[in-house]
Scaffold this active site. Structure first.
Site, PDB file in Angstrom:
ATOM      1  N   TYR A   1     -11.947   8.536   5.596  1.00 45.97           N
ATOM      2  CA  TYR A   1     -10.911   9.302   4.910  1.00 45.97           C
ATOM      3  C   TYR A   1     -10.522  10.489   5.781  1.00 45.97           C
ATOM      4  O   TYR A   1     -11.367  11.320   6.115  1.00 45.97           O
ATOM      5  CB  TYR A   1     -11.397   9.782   3.538  1.00 45.97           C
TER       6      TYR A   1
ATOM      7  N   MET B   1      -9.289  13.794   5.929  1.00 52.35           N
ATOM      8  CA  MET B   1      -9.123  14.896   4.976  1.00 52.35           C
ATOM      9  C   MET B   1      -8.010  15.839   5.423  1.00 52.35           C
ATOM     10  O   MET B   1      -7.152  16.206   4.624  1.00 52.35           O
ATOM     11  CB  MET B   1     -10.431  15.682   4.833  1.00 52.35           C
TER      12      MET B   1
ATOM     13  N   HIS C   1      -4.044  11.148   2.291  1.00 55.09           N
ATOM     14  CA  HIS C   1      -3.007  11.526   1.330  1.00 55.09           C
ATOM     15  C   HIS C   1      -2.015  12.447   2.018  1.00 55.09           C
ATOM     16  O   HIS C   1      -2.419  13.300   2.816  1.00 55.09           O
ATOM     17  CB  HIS C   1      -3.613  12.280   0.131  1.00 55.09           C
TER      18      HIS C   1
ATOM     19  N   ALA D   1       5.370  14.405   7.935  1.00 48.68           N
ATOM     20  CA  ALA D   1       3.987  13.932   8.093  1.00 48.68           C
ATOM     21  C   ALA D   1       3.917  12.425   7.826  1.00 48.68           C
ATOM     22  O   ALA D   1       3.259  11.690   8.574  1.00 48.68           O
ATOM     23  CB  ALA D   1       3.045  14.683   7.161  1.00 48.68           C
TER      24      ALA D   1
ATOM     25  N   PHE E   1       5.240  10.638  10.813  1.00 50.37           N
ATOM     26  CA  PHE E   1       4.270  10.751  11.908  1.00 50.37           C
ATOM     27  C   PHE E   1       3.193   9.681  11.783  1.00 50.37           C
ATOM     28  O   PHE E   1       2.892   8.951  12.732  1.00 50.37           O
ATOM     29  CB  PHE E   1       3.641  12.150  11.926  1.00 50.37           C
ATOM     30  N   TYR E   2       2.583   9.583  10.603  1.00 53.26           N
ATOM     31  CA  TYR E   2       1.506   8.611  10.413  1.00 53.26           C
ATOM     32  C   TYR E   2       2.023   7.181  10.515  1.00 53.26           C
ATOM     33  O   TYR E   2       1.350   6.308  11.084  1.00 53.26           O
ATOM     34  CB  TYR E   2       0.774   8.853   9.093  1.00 53.26           C
TER      35      TYR E   2
END
Length: 164
Positions: free
Chosen positions: A76, A78, A117, A125, A128-129
């Site tokens: 995960y 964070m 998340h 964002a 970007f991911y």
């Protein structure tokens, strides 16, 4: 004579230690709209996440960090952030690729996916991911308690090593 390759040599990473976790705290207050409690800072210092929790330096200046935790066979993500004046220099891209590479070669446990998340208002964002192979797999309603909008996209990237 200047070379384009020098951009990569300016970037370095450091594992988190009790001596530099204060730098992570300071960066987080600037980078993120939420405050992280003591548990977060204790968790990111654990030995098992050393490869996945890193301070990011540009010309020896701390400009960002990335922090992940294990959740079973999942990793995960964070937090990940780079200070605004240092964006658009491929720092975030090199940082996320470093984590993807570390996760892909990790064997104990073998990591099946990386997920995170992103607040639904943060299109930059999300984009970007997605450019780094993450896909939207859902929306977590009311994920954020103290910021608006409260909803978050759930993004994941499956890792090929998980099938081996």
């Amino acid at each position: 004579m200047a070379s384009h390759a020098t951009t990569h040599t300016r970037l370095s990473f450091a594992s988190l230690t009790p001596q530099n976790v204060g730098t992570v705290r300071k960066l987080n207050t600037v980078l993120f709209p939420v405050r992280y409690g003591e548990r977060y800072y204790q968790d990111i210092l654990q030995a098992e996440v050393e490869s996945f929790c890193q301070l990011v330096y540009y010309n020896d200046i701390p400009v960002g960090n990335i922090c992940c935790r294990f959740e079973g066979r999942d990793l995960y993500l964070m937090t990940m952030g780079v200070l605004a004046p240092y964006r658009s220099r491929q720092i975030g891209s090199q940082t996320i690729e470093r984590i993807i590479e570390a996760a892909s070669s990790h064997t104990k446990p073998k990591i099946g996916r990386i997920y995170l998340h992103v607040q639904v208002s943060n299109e930059d964002a999300k984009r970007f991911y997605e450019q780094h192979g993450f896909k939207e797999v859902g929306i977590h309603e009311n994920y954020y308690k103290k910021i608006i909008p409260r909803d978050a996209w759930i993004l994941e990237r499956r890792l090929h090593n998980a099938d081996k």
